[in-house]
Design a protein around this motif. Structure first.
Motif, PDB file in Angstrom:
ATOM      1  N   THR A 130       1.088  -1.078   0.087  1.00 57.04           N
ATOM      2  CA  THR A 130       0.252  -0.670   0.156  1.00 57.04           C
ATOM      3  C   THR A 130       0.490   1.114   0.166  1.00 57.04           C
ATOM      4  O   THR A 130       1.858   1.027   0.448  1.00 57.04           O
TER       5      THR A 130
ATOM      6  N   VAL B 117       3.624  -0.927   2.147  1.00 53.06           N
ATOM      7  CA  VAL B 117       3.794  -2.198   3.907  1.00 53.06           C
ATOM      8  C   VAL B 117       3.422  -3.242   2.437  1.00 53.06           C
ATOM      9  O   VAL B 117       1.919  -2.745   2.009  1.00 53.06           O
TER      10      VAL B 117
ATOM     11  N   LEU C 221       0.332  -6.742   6.053  1.00 53.04           N
ATOM     12  CA  LEU C 221      -0.920  -6.283   7.345  1.00 53.04           C
ATOM     13  C   LEU C 221      -1.946  -7.083   7.556  1.00 53.04           C
ATOM     14  O   LEU C 221      -1.191  -8.083   7.785  1.00 53.04           O
TER      15      LEU C 221
ATOM     16  N   MET D  26      -1.969  -1.325   9.071  1.00 52.10           N
ATOM     17  CA  MET D  26      -0.641  -1.183   8.850  1.00 52.10           C
ATOM     18  C   MET D  26       0.338  -1.509  10.324  1.00 52.10           C
ATOM     19  O   MET D  26      -0.575  -0.646  11.121  1.00 52.10           O
TER      20      MET D  26
ATOM     21  N   PRO E  46       1.718   5.008   5.781  1.00 53.88           N
ATOM     22  CA  PRO E  46       2.148   3.972   6.714  1.00 53.88           C
ATOM     23  C   PRO E  46       2.352   4.774   8.022  1.00 53.88           C
ATOM     24  O   PRO E  46       3.202   5.634   7.983  1.00 53.88           O
TER      25      PRO E  46
END
Length: 439
Positions: A29, A254, A259, A265, A295
């Motif tokens: 992400t 991440v 996850l 996160m 993040p």
């Protein structure tokens, strides 16, 4: 330095979190792009199937996003720059040179006041080590100032080269992009494999080697969730060698495997940023806040521009755009090089303290290179000025003075004599005094 400020940077920026698919590689992400730089030029093919720190839209296609360029609107005076990859999937081609060039200055250069700071220091004489994906040869703005060890003489991903440009790129004709310390030297060391995946062993070895090679500032391009023992020992070695380690307090992206059950996160801690003596950095963007869904950062000490950053790619003079705490860390590392060049007697700890105490007050203090170079603080080490020698005037000629005294004495004697005669003669006449006559 630890505990200077423990609040996490908060805020909402007009960006969307995206999940990018990578062929045979991890999924991450990452925040979406916010900006690009001026003037149009020809569009390059953007890297496919790669994790990107700036992406315009998400895609579930196995071939990756249809368009990975970073848009800013329909303005014909806007250049769409390709995004900087974070990692590459297995089998994907290396990141190529960008065919687009940003002609104007980046927002971060204005925010940092680099034009003023670089009139005081440009980082000359300071070596900044880059422990990352390597630094590619053939980048004009870094020409003649890069030494690469081992596999760091190539950069398939482009992240290390991008960071090197943020730290030390010199201005090029036709572009307003410049690094923070454009006269600093770069020492490149591998901290990842050729796909951009970091390991604690590689990063620790890079930190140790950089310190042994005389680097005054050591930039680490990744935040690791493992490797506490070896990274703590590596930082301790660098501290003994008086090298300042600067590391991100959050990852740029991440991987899906990291996850939580609900897609949440991780929140750290991250190594080596949490090791005592390391300057930990987090990013903010043009609006003064981090991108939405970036993040989470773990106890950052300093914030610096890190979103919608523009820098060089692996080869050529074109530019990429990227976002993340690692890019803010590169900005802070460049500022540390400016201070070390201007105050060569400062220790690594004093340089970090200087950057923190002169930072702009905020929930997380914001980097201010010009203040770090120009402000005079109580307790700052400075050479005591030598006391000026007393300068006595030359002795005056005494002859005129003596003549004046003689004239004054003679005049006074004459006045006294006349006064005596004026008093004695009338009295003598009244008494019929006569002068004695000779016999």
């Amino acid at each position: 330095m630890r505990n200077v400020m423990k609040k996490r940077c908060a805020g909402v920026a007009p960006a969307l979190a995206v999940v990018l698919a990578a062929v045979a590689g991890p999924v991450a992400t990452a925040p979406a792009a916010l900006a690009a730089s001026p003037t149009p030029s020809q569009s390059p093919e953007s890297p496919e199937s790669a994790e990107s720190s700036d992406s315009a839209e998400s895609s579930d296609s196995p071939d990756g996003p249809e368009s990975a360029e970073s848009p800013i609107g329909e303005d014909p005076g806007t250049t769409l720059l390709p995004p900087l990859p974070v990692r590459l999937g297995e089998g994907n081609p290396c990141t190529g040179a960008s065919e687009r060039t940003a002609t104007g200055a980046a927002w971060s250069q204005t925010t940092l006041g680099l034009s003023r700071a670089q009139r005081i220091s440009r980082g000359a004489g300071v070596t900044v080590a880059i422990v990352d994906t390597g630094v590619a040869p053939g980048v004009p703005s870094l020409s003649g100032r890069v030494t690469a060890l081992g596999a760091a003489d190539e950069d398939c991903v482009g992240h290390g080269t991008f960071a090197a440009g943020l730290i030390a790129a010199a201005p090029e004709r036709g572009s307003g992009i410049t690094g923070v310390a454009p006269e600093a030297k770069v020492l490149a060391l591998p901290g990842t494999d050729d796909r951009g995946v970091p390991s604690a062993a590689r990063v620790a070895a890079g930190i140790r080697t950089a310190a042994d090679r005389g680097a005054r500032v050591i930039y680490v391009g990744h935040a690791l969730r493992t490797g506490e023992a070896e990274l703590t020992a590596a930082v301790a070695h660098a501290t003994r060698e008086d090298a300042l380690v600067v590391a991100p307090a959050a990852p740029d992206a991440v991987p899906r495997a990291e996850l939580g059950p609900e897609g949440e996160m991780p929140r750290g801690p991250y190594w080596p940023a949490v090791v005592p003596g390391v300057l930990s950095v987090v990013d903010f963007g043009p609006g003064g806040v981090r991108q939405e869904n970036a993040p989470p950062a773990h106890e950052p000490e300093l914030s610096a521009p890190g979103s919608s950053m523009v820098s060089v790619g692996p080869g050529g003079s074109g530019h990429y755009i990227g976002s993340g705490a690692s890019l803010a860390t590169a900005t802070a590392a460049g500022a540390a090089a400016l201070v070390r060049a201007y105050h060569p007697d400062f220790t690594a700890a004093e340089v970090a303290r200087r950057l923190l105490t002169t930072a702009y007050p905020s929930d997380i203090p914001r980097l201010d290179p010009y203040a770090a170079l120009s402000l005079v603080q109580d307790g700052a080490r400075a050479a005591a000025p030598e006391p000026a020698a007393a300068r006595m005037p030359a002795a005056a000629d005494s002859a005129p003075h003596n003549r004046s005294l003689t004239v004054a004495a003679v005049s006074l004697a004459a006045v006294l004599l006349l006064a005596a005669l004026a008093a004695v003669i009338p009295r003598g006449r009244s008494r019929n005094w006569r002068p004695p006559q000779g016999r």
